[in-house]
Design an enzyme around this catalytic site. Structure first.
Site, mmCIF file in Angstrom:
data_model
loop_
_atom_site.group_PDB
_atom_site.id
_atom_site.type_symbol
_atom_site.label_atom_id
_atom_site.label_comp_id
_atom_site.label_asym_id
_atom_site.label_seq_id
_atom_site.Cartn_x
_atom_site.Cartn_y
_atom_site.Cartn_z
ATOM 1 N N ARG A 138 0.846 -1.193 0.000
ATOM 2 C CA ARG A 138 0.000 0.000 0.000
ATOM 3 C C ARG A 138 0.882 1.244 0.000
ATOM 4 O O ARG A 138 2.022 1.217 0.469
ATOM 5 C CB ARG A 138 -0.906 0.019 1.245
ATOM 6 C CG ARG A 138 -1.822 -1.187 1.380
ATOM 7 C CD ARG A 138 -2.573 -1.145 2.705
ATOM 8 N NE ARG A 138 -3.494 -2.268 2.862
ATOM 9 C CZ ARG A 138 -3.197 -3.401 3.473
ATOM 10 N NH1 ARG A 138 -1.986 -3.570 4.027
ATOM 11 N NH2 ARG A 138 -4.077 -4.376 3.581
ATOM 12 N N LYS A 162 -1.528 -2.538 8.068
ATOM 13 C CA LYS A 162 -2.704 -2.057 8.804
ATOM 14 C C LYS A 162 -2.782 -2.727 10.171
ATOM 15 O O LYS A 162 -2.406 -3.886 10.330
ATOM 16 C CB LYS A 162 -3.978 -2.407 8.020
ATOM 17 C CG LYS A 162 -4.291 -1.461 6.867
ATOM 18 C CD LYS A 162 -5.620 -1.851 6.271
ATOM 19 C CE LYS A 162 -6.060 -0.881 5.181
ATOM 20 N NZ LYS A 162 -7.360 -1.279 4.610
ATOM 21 N N HIS A 235 -2.529 2.311 -5.739
ATOM 22 C CA HIS A 235 -3.377 1.145 -5.501
ATOM 23 C C HIS A 235 -3.607 0.349 -6.790
ATOM 24 O O HIS A 235 -3.834 -0.865 -6.743
ATOM 25 C CB HIS A 235 -4.708 1.560 -4.886
ATOM 26 C CG HIS A 235 -5.166 0.630 -3.806
ATOM 27 N ND1 HIS A 235 -4.532 0.525 -2.582
ATOM 28 C CD2 HIS A 235 -6.174 -0.275 -3.771
ATOM 29 C CE1 HIS A 235 -5.132 -0.388 -1.842
ATOM 30 N NE2 HIS A 235 -6.125 -0.893 -2.539
ATOM 31 N N ARG A 238 -0.872 -1.986 -7.002
ATOM 32 C CA ARG A 238 -1.152 -3.089 -6.063
ATOM 33 C C ARG A 238 -2.091 -4.102 -6.726
ATOM 34 O O ARG A 238 -1.873 -5.314 -6.647
ATOM 35 C CB ARG A 238 -1.768 -2.508 -4.784
ATOM 36 C CG ARG A 238 -2.118 -3.525 -3.688
ATOM 37 C CD ARG A 238 -2.468 -2.751 -2.418
ATOM 38 N NE ARG A 238 -3.191 -3.537 -1.429
ATOM 39 C CZ ARG A 238 -2.610 -4.325 -0.522
ATOM 40 N NH1 ARG A 238 -1.303 -4.464 -0.509
ATOM 41 N NH2 ARG A 238 -3.337 -4.981 0.366
ATOM 42 N N HIS A 261 -3.670 -9.118 3.452
ATOM 43 C CA HIS A 261 -5.122 -9.163 3.666
ATOM 44 C C HIS A 261 -5.445 -10.055 4.855
ATOM 45 O O HIS A 261 -4.872 -11.142 4.986
ATOM 46 C CB HIS A 261 -5.829 -9.731 2.427
ATOM 47 C CG HIS A 261 -5.967 -8.749 1.317
ATOM 48 N ND1 HIS A 261 -6.211 -9.111 0.002
ATOM 49 C CD2 HIS A 261 -5.896 -7.388 1.308
ATOM 50 C CE1 HIS A 261 -6.285 -8.034 -0.746
ATOM 51 N NE2 HIS A 261 -6.106 -6.982 0.020
ATOM 52 N N TYR A 270 -9.649 -10.543 -6.940
ATOM 53 C CA TYR A 270 -8.738 -10.577 -8.072
ATOM 54 C C TYR A 270 -8.956 -11.797 -8.960
ATOM 55 O O TYR A 270 -8.509 -11.817 -10.105
ATOM 56 C CB TYR A 270 -7.277 -10.540 -7.590
ATOM 57 C CG TYR A 270 -6.949 -9.261 -6.869
ATOM 58 C CD1 TYR A 270 -6.818 -8.061 -7.563
ATOM 59 C CD2 TYR A 270 -6.799 -9.226 -5.490
ATOM 60 C CE1 TYR A 270 -6.545 -6.875 -6.906
ATOM 61 C CE2 TYR A 270 -6.521 -8.047 -4.815
ATOM 62 C CZ TYR A 270 -6.398 -6.878 -5.531
ATOM 63 O OH TYR A 270 -6.131 -5.694 -4.875
#
Length: 291
Positions: A138, A162, A235, A238, A261, A270
């Site tokens: 990110r 995150k 992004h 990404r 994730h 995806y």
């Protein structure tokens, strides 16, 4: 806030959104004249939902609000402030996840050719581009990269993701060359323009840490130089990383881990892109695919 920050290890952005959602609900309760959180029932929640849709809020926003309130009441139950969680009776509205846009190899190839590798900023831009595409990190993760996070001996980066979660992501030869060139040459030149010592990998023209906004601007300028008609943001690189990995045979679990994730469902989006790719390959290659 303490519960979210300390026990749930939530990021500052998550805390901010939770507080905003709580304030929205609090404003609604004030209008309805409800003073006790324990007095909230399913009927009142239906009125709350109606008020949200009247504001023309998207399904995604409404879904997030309900999820926030469900978590809040779970916390109130734990603290013995309420006896039940009325938001458990509410079904989250179905949200349509847009299929992520990605770049084709030809488009990427043009981007990789636009930077002047004899110029400090050109070296930085190339290293930035290679890092985004090589790792799929990110933009916030890239902005927080320090010199100590990159290990050239084993070709990995320590990514601070995150919710303060950390993960190791490998990078390939092209990214290694671009990063070493920039860190040994261009970065030292840029660093001399500032009197402030920093361990940040990516610096701006003044020698101070590059901002997230600065990174987005650099990509936009690269696209203009390459005369591409597409919109490229961090992004999207990404998305491109994930799509290309799956197209070349990487398994979903590995891509999930590389992207950082928490759930596989976030990575599964995806597969929609790769299914289209596989169908095109099949239609072109199979002898009996077309009449």
């Amino acid at each position: 806030m303490e519960y979210l920050q300390i026990e749930k290890n939530a990021s500052p952005y998550t805390v901010k959104y939770y507080l905003n959602d709580l304030e929205t609900f609090n404003q609604f309760l004030m209008v309805e004249g409800i003073e006790n959180l324990a007095d909230v029932d399913y009927r009142l929640i239906r009125v709350f939902l109606t008020s949200l849709y009247d504001k023309k809020l998207s399904r995604r926003t409404v879904s997030r609000l309900i999820s926030s309130m469900r978590s809040f009441y779970r916390f109130l139950e734990r603290e013995d402030k309420v006896s039940s969680n009325p938001f458990l009776q509410v079904t989250l509205p179905k949200t349509t996840k847009p299929i992520p846009g990605f770049m084709y190899q030809e488009e990427l190839g043009k981007l990789f050719e636009v930077n002047d590798m004899s110029d400090p900023l050109g070296q930085r831009n190339q290293a930035l581009l290679e890092t985004f595409y090589a790792t799929g990190i990110r933009v916030s993760e890239c902005q927080s990269l320090t010199l100590q996070d990159i290990d050239f001996t084993i070709g990995t980066m320590l990514i601070h993701g995150k919710g303060r979660k950390e993960r190791y992501v490998p990078f390939g030869r092209f990214a290694e060359i671009a990063l070493e060139t920039y860190m040994n040459e261009g970065r030292n030149v840029l660093l001399k323009k500032s009197n402030v010592a920093t361990n940040a990998v990516f610096l701006n023209a003044k020698g101070t840490p590059l901002t997230v906004r600065g990174m987005r601007l650099i990509l936009t300028k690269m696209v203009e130089k390459a005369s591409l008609t597409i919109h490229v943001h961090p992004h999207k690189l990404r998305h491109t990383f994930a799509t290309h990995m799956l197209n070349e045979g990487a398994d979903l679990r590995s891509v999930q881990e590389l992207l950082g994730h928490e759930s596989l469902s976030s990575t599964q989006i995806y597969t929609h892109v790769t299914k289209d790719h596989l169908k095109n390959v099949y239609m072109k290659a199979h002898p009996r695919a077309n009449n």
